[in-house]
Design a protein around this motif. Structure first.
Motif, PDB file in Angstrom:
ATOM      1  N   GLU A  32       7.585  10.499  60.704  1.00 29.23           N
ATOM      2  CA  GLU A  32       6.695  10.652  61.854  1.00 29.23           C
ATOM      3  C   GLU A  32       5.965   9.331  62.076  1.00 29.23           C
ATOM      4  N   ILE A  33       6.168   8.745  63.244  1.00 29.34           N
ATOM      5  CA  ILE A  33       5.559   7.452  63.573  1.00 29.34           C
ATOM      6  C   ILE A  33       4.716   7.623  64.827  1.00 29.34           C
ATOM      7  N   ASP A  34       3.429   7.348  64.685  1.00 30.97           N
ATOM      8  CA  ASP A  34       2.484   7.526  65.800  1.00 30.97           C
ATOM      9  C   ASP A  34       2.653   8.898  66.454  1.00 30.97           C
ATOM     10  N   HIS A  35       2.751   9.927  65.573  1.00 27.60           N
ATOM     11  CA  HIS A  35       2.767  11.337  65.972  1.00 27.60           C
ATOM     12  C   HIS A  35       4.082  11.754  66.658  1.00 27.60           C
ATOM     13  N   VAL A  36       5.121  10.946  66.548  1.00 24.81           N
ATOM     14  CA  VAL A  36       6.454  11.316  67.049  1.00 24.81           C
ATOM     15  C   VAL A  36       7.386  11.432  65.848  1.00 24.81           C
ATOM     16  N   LEU A  37       8.091  12.570  65.736  1.00 29.95           N
ATOM     17  CA  LEU A  37       8.980  12.806  64.606  1.00 29.95           C
ATOM     18  C   LEU A  37      10.393  12.338  64.932  1.00 29.95           C
ATOM     19  N   TYR A  38      10.973  11.534  64.042  1.00 30.77           N
ATOM     20  CA  TYR A  38      12.345  11.066  64.178  1.00 30.77           C
ATOM     21  C   TYR A  38      13.153  11.642  63.024  1.00 30.77           C
ATOM     22  N   LYS A  39      14.265  12.288  63.365  1.00 35.61           N
ATOM     23  CA  LYS A  39      15.105  12.932  62.362  1.00 35.61           C
ATOM     24  C   LYS A  39      16.363  12.097  62.112  1.00 35.61           C
ATOM     25  N   LYS A  40      17.157  12.530  61.127  1.00 35.75           N
ATOM     26  CA  LYS A  40      18.412  11.864  60.769  1.00 35.75           C
ATOM     27  C   LYS A  40      18.177  10.374  60.501  1.00 35.75           C
ATOM     28  N   VAL A  41      17.308  10.103  59.555  1.00 39.32           N
ATOM     29  CA  VAL A  41      16.924   8.718  59.274  1.00 39.32           C
ATOM     30  C   VAL A  41      17.351   8.259  57.879  1.00 39.32           C
ATOM     31  N   SER A  42      18.297   8.980  57.244  1.00 39.28           N
ATOM     32  CA  SER A  42      18.758   8.553  55.930  1.00 39.28           C
ATOM     33  C   SER A  42      19.406   7.181  55.996  1.00 39.28           C
ATOM     34  N   ASN A  43      19.308   6.452  54.866  1.00 37.10           N
ATOM     35  CA  ASN A  43      19.912   5.126  54.734  1.00 37.10           C
ATOM     36  C   ASN A  43      19.406   4.158  55.807  1.00 37.10           C
ATOM     37  N   SER A  44      18.119   4.258  56.101  1.00 37.18           N
ATOM     38  CA  SER A  44      17.510   3.404  57.120  1.00 37.18           C
ATOM     39  C   SER A  44      16.305   2.674  56.543  1.00 37.18           C
ATOM     40  N   ILE A  45      16.054   1.492  57.090  1.00 37.79           N
ATOM     41  CA  ILE A  45      14.866   0.726  56.731  1.00 37.79           C
ATOM     42  C   ILE A  45      14.018   0.543  57.979  1.00 37.79           C
TER      43      ILE A  45
END
Length: 267
Positions: free
Chosen positions: A37-50
């Motif tokens: 969750e970045i600035d109150h927005v949820l992002y999914k499917k973020v495995s293997n990410s930087i």
């Protein structure tokens, strides 16, 4: 460096919250989590990410409770990022952390283990009293950032609609897994149920290189490693890598590197 100029934590808790409010954060989400969750927005499917996150950003990582680590969070002060060793890198805060959009990198599969080893070495040094440990930490950070900024890593921005990026990441993982058997773009396109043209268009858009160049890069990387660090003969290496003959392997290697396999082995 001042104490706590660099700090590393593992992503273990159900919710990993931002801890060092004035520091830049590099979040490497290695395993599957519910999202970030970045600035109150949820992002999914973020495995293997930087993710590269500015101090002004509010974020938290959501995962199921358990003892298994899902990655690492690296905190850095502006003093560290402005060090001459790091200040000229693309990764520098002026060009990346302050870009207006939140950068997201997906590491090439062969680089993931290296980055983990680097972060673990940094963490080990942070807890030590070795002489010149600050110099060693800065050198490892430099190496870590160079790996992140490598040409064939997938670079994008945080978004909930990145289908082409996902296709390219799946392609790169398939290449890493099947490079010993498949050397042609069409073979990977079949595995992805895509046309070779569409796959190549996606790779060109996301990485700026052709699909074939990704396959060639992986073959060369495996070839160099085997020639330098194994006792296999050139003939054995050529067949293990899926080439039809040692002569064709030597031709391929010289075409792309300018030297023969035997010359590399002697160097």
């Amino acid at each position: 460096m001042k104490p706590d100029s660099v700090h590393i934590t593992q992503i273990i808790k159900g919710n990993t919250l931002k801890q060092h409010v004035d520091d830049f954060a590099v979040c490497w989400i290695k395993n599957e989590v519910s999202g970030i969750e970045i600035d109150h927005v949820l992002y999914k499917k973020v495995s293997n990410s930087i993710f590269f996150l500015h101090p002004k950003t509010h974020w938290k990582i959501l995962k199921k409770d358990g003892t298994t680590s899902s990655g690492y969070v690296l905190y850095l002060t502006s003093e560290v990022l402005n060090n001459p060793i790091l200040s000229n890198l693309h990764i520098n805060k002026v060009r990346l952390f302050n870009s207006g959009e939140i950068p997201l990198f997906k590491l090439s599969p062969g680089i993931e283990k290296r980055t983990q080893a680097i972060l673990e070495m940094i963490d080990e040094l942070l807890g030590s009293h070795l002489d010149h440990k600050d110099d060693a930490i800065l050198s490892l950070l430099n190496t870590f950032f160079i790996y992140c900024d490598g040409q064939c890593n997938i670079k994008s921005v945080v978004s909930n609609s990145n289908s082409r990026t996902n296709i390219v990441y799946k392609f790169k993982r398939l290449v890493d897994k099947h490079i010993y058997e498949y050397h042609e773009v069409a073979e990977y396109a079949d595995l992805l149920n895509l046309s070779p043209k569409h796959l190549n268009d996606c790779v060109k858009e996301v990485l700026g290189v052709s699909s074939k160049s990704i396959i060639i890069e992986q073959l060369l990387m495996r070839s160099r490693h085997a020639l330098k660090f194994s006792n296999m003969t050139i003939k054995e290496i050529s067949f293990e890598l899926g080439f039809t003959s040692p002569d064709y392997f030597s031709y391929f290697f010289k075409t792309h590197t300018g030297i023969t396999p035997s010359a590399l082995r002697k160097s």
